[in-house]
Design a protein around this motif. Structure first.
Motif, PDB file in Angstrom:
ATOM      1  N   UNK A 122       0.718  -1.141  -0.121  1.00 20.72           N
ATOM      2  CA  UNK A 122      -0.164   0.118   0.073  1.00 20.72           C
ATOM      3  C   UNK A 122       0.745   1.265  -0.055  1.00 20.72           C
ATOM      4  N   UNK A 143       2.075   1.770  -3.496  1.00 26.20           N
ATOM      5  CA  UNK A 143       1.258   2.080  -4.345  1.00 26.20           C
ATOM      6  C   UNK A 143       1.102   3.781  -4.290  1.00 26.20           C
ATOM      7  N   UNK A 144       1.327   4.127  -3.343  1.00 25.12           N
ATOM      8  CA  UNK A 144       1.167   5.649  -3.213  1.00 25.12           C
ATOM      9  C   UNK A 144       2.455   6.322  -3.782  1.00 25.12           C
ATOM     10  N   UNK A 145       3.434   5.654  -4.356  1.00 21.10           N
ATOM     11  CA  UNK A 145       4.645   6.203  -4.809  1.00 21.10           C
ATOM     12  C   UNK A 145       4.693   5.753  -6.397  1.00 21.10           C
ATOM     13  N   UNK A 146       4.347   4.545  -6.668  1.00 24.05           N
ATOM     14  CA  UNK A 146       4.364   4.114  -8.020  1.00 24.05           C
ATOM     15  C   UNK A 146       3.312   3.571  -8.552  1.00 24.05           C
ATOM     16  N   UNK A 147       2.944   3.672  -9.918  1.00 28.07           N
ATOM     17  CA  UNK A 147       1.615   2.920 -10.541  1.00 28.07           C
ATOM     18  C   UNK A 147       1.868   1.450 -10.369  1.00 28.07           C
ATOM     19  N   UNK A 148       0.576   0.719 -10.273  1.00 23.99           N
ATOM     20  CA  UNK A 148       0.930  -0.732 -10.187  1.00 23.99           C
ATOM     21  C   UNK A 148       1.769  -1.425 -11.389  1.00 23.99           C
ATOM     22  N   UNK A 203      -5.129  -5.992  -4.751  1.00 19.86           N
ATOM     23  CA  UNK A 203      -4.920  -5.157  -3.931  1.00 19.86           C
ATOM     24  C   UNK A 203      -6.038  -4.272  -3.282  1.00 19.86           C
ATOM     25  N   UNK A 204      -7.064  -4.246  -4.406  1.00 21.12           N
ATOM     26  CA  UNK A 204      -8.283  -3.397  -3.919  1.00 21.12           C
ATOM     27  C   UNK A 204      -9.297  -4.274  -3.257  1.00 21.12           C
ATOM     28  N   UNK A 251      -5.489   1.719 -14.150  1.00 17.50           N
ATOM     29  CA  UNK A 251      -5.744   2.378 -12.893  1.00 17.50           C
ATOM     30  C   UNK A 251      -7.153   2.354 -12.454  1.00 17.50           C
TER      31      UNK A 251
END
Lengths: 392, 318
Positions: free
Chosen positions: A198, A201-206, A370-371, A392
């Protein structure tokens, strides 16, 4: 295009599992074992010694480089006692009522040679009994050479040096994919369990994250393949050194190897992407049966082994164009046959397109998985995500 | 030299966002606005919808309805761009078999920082958290509190405009909770905007500029502490003293009082019945004896929250 972030992830992943000291030690140990085996063989070569064999007095066998036949005038029991006490001879041959016996202290490699010499002797005796000369017997025993002539001009032959390269590549692919299997599973599910995903995820795209993973573990797999190939070659050199035979690398065909590299690279990328997609759908590796599906990546090599002796057959033709198997089959086909230039080009293009698609699928599965926050997606979910076009 | 101050304009406007997971309505029509340099708190018990809002802000999920708009300098976005964001997730962890330095350097480089800048920032924050000497220790060798500090550093190392911290106090002892309060104040001083979620209301009420109190996905109270106290329907309490003896029984018989608790001789803490005015209550008290002390008590955030829950007919699920 591969982003800077993906390259940073790839470098991290590659170095995360790159324990160079441990690897160096394990390779050195492997070489030491090969050297020890060779040395053992060199200093304990039984074929370099000479053995005394006691045979019946009427035995008309001739001495060889390896065996000295002696005809002692003592009875069998005394011969055997002497063999046990002072090793006057290493074996005793007897003939009683047509039955031949070979007495020896224990099993030894040179006994096979002795058996051959004795068999030859008895065949000659039998030939003489039925009136055959030694020359006639030699003619009978000489196998007939049958020259294979293939009308298919493209087929290079059954046991060409190129086939050795192709087989070697299949083995190396198995080595590489085994490395990738363990690392991808550990890396992706481990990050989930260590709850790093998680934050990442806030730093790089999946997609950037997955690209980095796939690249990093593909580099690891290629490194494993390369080092295994080098260790094999060094091992070959070590064995050659002790067996007094010069190292023969004439079978290394540069033309075939140059084609192998892009196929192997694309194949590893494809399999690492597939493994990434499956691993991304696993929430807890201890309670998920999905990890076994990652082993499907070994099937291309297994299928190719199955059709390797029929390189122009339908099986090999199909395997060499289907992108999920072509990375293993096409190089083997090319090693075994001369193929038109467009075939490897088309096969490689299809393979590269599939790699691109599969990395996108892996990125989507990671995001959607992840969601779901701890709930493992079903196979239907995974297929639906694979076929959708959202990242996305 | 670490740049301590960041000057920029940032505004986050969240309008009527809702989110449902299967049959659970996690967030219902939530709106709020946050300006540059503010500390904004999302408060409420577990399951109130705080993390769902945070995940929508981070972009991990999308609202079913409503919008999230962010203005940064002269740009507008319909989501929070990753480059502006520093995030501490509720489910958090780093690589336990890697050193503090390697962990932080990796995340900083992913944020686009050069190695030298990342090391400079890292030195500053590790110094602030008294972890400088332990930078080469593997994460698994640290206590849980120290691991949490490393996580906090990871969220701000790249000097983000917006820092989102999901439950930054959870799992920390009171001393480390105070350290986190100081850390948050430092972020504010450096010009960063902070959104945090917590259920430790006492800790947050002295820290946050604005807050949103939530229950079952809904906003029950919103604004500054003062605004919340004004709009809140918390229990009205007053401390009173009499110049002569007044018994507890006498007080309990007054219709204006819900509760009376003795404090010391002739002194009581009184809870007023809802809908009864202070003047009416004083009238009833004066009928008993002359008052020497009247002190209205301000309800704290927790009391206001519980009162608001009752008003909204909601149940607290802890």
């Amino acid at each position: 295009m591969i982003s800077r972030q993906s390259l940073i992830v790839a470098r991290w992943e590659f170095l995360r599992f790159f324990k160079w000291k441990q690897q160096l030690v394990s390779y050195l140990m492997m070489l030491a074992v090969v050297a020890a085996i060779s040395l053992w063989g060199f200093f304990n070569d039984e074929t370099k010694k000479q053995y005394n064999i006691a045979v019946p007095a009427n035995f008309s066998i001739e001495n060889t480089k390896l065996f000295q036949f002696q005809r002692p005038s003592i009875d069998l029991n005394t011969q055997l006692e002497q063999m046990k006490s002072d090793q006057s001879w290493q074996a005793v041959v007897t003939e009683q009522e047509g039955e031949i016996s070979l007495y020896t202290l224990t099993g030894k490699k040179w006994l096979q040679q002795l058996e051959k010499v004795l068999q030859q002797h008895y065949r000659q005796q039998a030939a003489l009994n039925i009136g055959l000369s030694a020359e006639q017997l030699a003619t009978l025993e000489q196998p007939k050479v049958i020259a294979m002539r293939y009308l298919d001009q493209a087929y290079k032959g059954k046991d060409t040096p190129e086939k050795m390269i192709a087989m070697g590549t299949l083995i190396l692919l198995l080595v590489g994919l085994s490395t990738a299997f363990g690392q991808v599973l550990m890396s992706i599910t481990g990050e989930k369990q260590q709850r790093v995903t998680e934050q990442l995820y806030a730093i790089v795209t999946p997609q950037q994250w997955m690209d980095g993973k796939v690249l990093g573990h593909s580099f690891s797999a290629m490194k494993a393949m390369l080092t295994s190939a080098l260790v094999m070659l060094i091992g070959l050199a070590v064995v050659s050194l002790f067996s007094s035979k010069p190292v023969d690398l004439s079978w290394l065909n540069v033309g075939v190897i140059l084609w192998l590299i892009p196929f192997a690279l694309a194949g590893v990328l494809l399999c690492a992407s597939f493994m990434g997609a499956i691993a991304a759908s696993i929430d807890d590796p201890n309670n998920s049966g999905k990890s076994a599906v990652m082993l499907l990546t070994w099937l291309p090599m297994v299928f190719t082994f199955m059709v390797i002796d029929s390189p122009s057959g339908l099986g090999m033709t199909l395997l060499s164009f289907i992108p999920f198997t072509s990375f293993a089959a096409m190089p083997v086909k090319m090693a075994m046959m001369t193929v038109p230039w467009w075939q490897p080009v088309l096969s490689l293009a299809l393979l590269v397109a599939t790699v691109y698609w599969m990395r996108r699928v892996a990125g989507r599965v990671f995001l959607r998985g992840m969601q779901m926050y701890g709930k493992e997606p079903s196979w239907a979910d995974i297929v639906r995500w694979a076929l959708s076009n959202k990242t996305e | 030299m670490v740049n301590l101050l960041i000057g920029f304009f940032m505004q986050l406007i969240v309008t009527a966002i809702s989110k449902a997971y299967a049959s659970v309505q996690a967030v219902k029509q939530v709106s709020f606005q946050i300006d540059s340099g503010e500390i904004f708190a999302l408060l409420g018990p577990n399951g109130a919808g705080k993390s769902s809002i945070i995940r929508m802000l981070v972009g991990m999920t999308k609202p079913d309805s409503g919008s999230i708009m962010i203005s940064y300098q002269d740009q507008q976005f319909d989501h929070v761009p990753r480059r502006l964001l520093g995030y501490l997730p509720e489910d958090r962890g780093l690589y336990p078999d890697k050193s503090i330095e390697k962990n932080l350097l990796y995340l900083a480089q992913l944020h686009g920082l050069s190695k030298s800048v990342a090391l400079q920032e890292m030195d500053y924050w590790l110094g602030e958290f008294e972890l400088l000497e332990r930078r080469h220790d593997e994460l698994k060798q640290l206590s849980k509190g120290n691991q949490q500090k490393v996580q906090l550093i990871a969220a701000v190392l790249h000097k983000p405009a917006l820092v989102i911290l999901d439950e930054p106090f959870s799992g920390l002892d009171p001393i480390n909770q105070e350290k986190v309060v100081l850390f948050l104040q430092q972020l504010k001083q450096r010009g960063m905007t902070v959104i945090l979620s917590a259920h430790q209301m006492a800790m947050v009420e002295k820290l946050a500029d604005h807050m949103l109190l939530m229950a079952q996905g809904q906003v029950v109270l919103a604004g500054t502490l003062q605004q919340i106290q004004q709009q809140g329907q918390g229990p009205r309490e007053m401390k009173v003293g009499f110049n002569s003896a007044v018994s507890l029984e006498q007080l309990q018989q007054l219709p204006a009082l819900l509760l009376a608790q003795p404090l010391q001789a002739n002194h009581y803490m009184l809870t007023l019945v809802n809908d009864v005015g202070v003047s009416e209550c004083l009238k009833q008290l004066l009928a008993l004896a002359e008052l020497t002390q009247v002190e209205m008590q301000t309800a704290d955030l927790h009391q206001l929250y519980l009162a608001a829950m009752t008003k909204h007919n909601l149940q607290v699920t802890v």
